[in-house]
Enzyme design. Sequence first.
Site, short mmCIF file in Angstrom:
data_model
loop_
_atom_site.label_atom_id
_atom_site.label_comp_id
_atom_site.label_asym_id
_atom_site.label_seq_id
_atom_site.Cartn_x
_atom_site.Cartn_y
_atom_site.Cartn_z
N GLU A 99 61.72 -13.42 98.63
CA GLU A 99 60.71 -13.08 97.53
C GLU A 99 59.40 -12.58 98.19
O GLU A 99 59.01 -13.53 98.99
CB GLU A 99 60.63 -14.23 96.54
CG GLU A 99 62.05 -14.49 95.81
CD GLU A 99 61.67 -15.75 94.90
OE1 GLU A 99 60.39 -16.06 94.35
OE2 GLU A 99 62.51 -16.40 94.33
N GLU A 153 64.65 -22.55 96.41
CA GLU A 153 63.56 -23.22 96.57
C GLU A 153 63.44 -24.90 96.28
O GLU A 153 62.58 -25.34 95.68
CB GLU A 153 62.34 -22.82 95.49
CG GLU A 153 62.00 -21.16 96.12
CD GLU A 153 60.77 -20.80 95.40
OE1 GLU A 153 60.35 -21.40 94.19
OE2 GLU A 153 60.30 -19.54 95.67
#
Length: 383
Positions: free
Chosen positions: A292, A168
């Site tokens: 995710e 991320e």
Amino acid sequence: MDKIIGTNLGNWLVLEKWMQPFIFKGTGAEDETWLNRNVPQEKLWPMMKEHRDTYVTEEDFQNIASHGLNTVRIPVPYFIFGDREPYSGCIEYLDKAFDWAGKYGLKVLVDLHTAPGGQNSYDNGGIEGVCKWSQQPDEVEFVLTVLERLAMRYRDREELFGIEVLNEPISFSVYMSAPSRKKAADKAEAKGSRHVSSRFLKKFYVQAYGRLRKILPEEKVIVFHDGFRLGMWKDFFVKHHMKNVMIDTHIYIQAMEDVTHIHSFWAYRAFIAYQQHLLKKAQKYTPVFVGEWCVCNELADKKKGHEVIRDEYEDYRKKWYRKAAVLQLNAWKDTAGFFYWNYQLYRDKEVPMYATRLDSWDLCRCWKKGWMPVRTDRFMEKL
């Protein structure tokens, strides 16, 4: 390898306070960096050892395999080798994970989840409110050496699926809308924080690929997070002649709700349909998996109208969590696969969580409550 059907082993080697706040209690820390700054080593390190010894064990790998999953994504910190004060290393636990994965027929994706100085301003990046890693050449180089050392250590392990370069790295739009960017414990330390630019990220990914591919066998996958800009990559990896690479993207219904404040199933369908469209476009060039996701959504925890007895409320929750699971699994079936976030929150599955809706983030509790299919592999075969 078949389609990835996996789960994350978060909060084991990289701590996130919201998932299990017990270690943080009374420390004044909101993230792992400040936990280590606020608590003396002689007190904290034994606590960290106990957590790592007990939070994930061989039994969990057996349990994961028994539910039809085939891969685990393991977030690891940049200090995994124990060479950054004041942090305690944890490479021996990753070694154990590989041994357990081999025993139960699982593959391992090693995910470098944090970077010194922060790559997203989130607590999951190690330090909340700070995002300066990409502006520090020495720290960028350090991350590259950590990736090289991980590759050297596990390149010959059959269990290794691949290495994810960095979790991320944040885009401009996501950074500007992230509440965490204003929550730094030390405002002076956070000064100068900004997003990870696309120009930098592209250059870094080319560097990381070059250094990892020299070490890793060609059959091992090198994974790149999309940096919250899935549509940007197109044929980037093809043009740079990168072999056996994948893109990781993260998709949460709750994230959509946080932006739109809409809690209805038609909005969930529209959101997931749009994500499906983006996934399909991206996969024209490079395989993509959803690294995710979870079933968490506001609708399942909001019962309109009069109060109902507990059994009726649980039936209501089961209905909407199950619908969210099926909606998303149906969307992910045309990708390279997926990893649920997270395998568990509390180690003790019988202890009530500090907030009711957190149990939807816990895959073990989702299995137990019937919110997720207990044999995900067989369920996916039917879609």
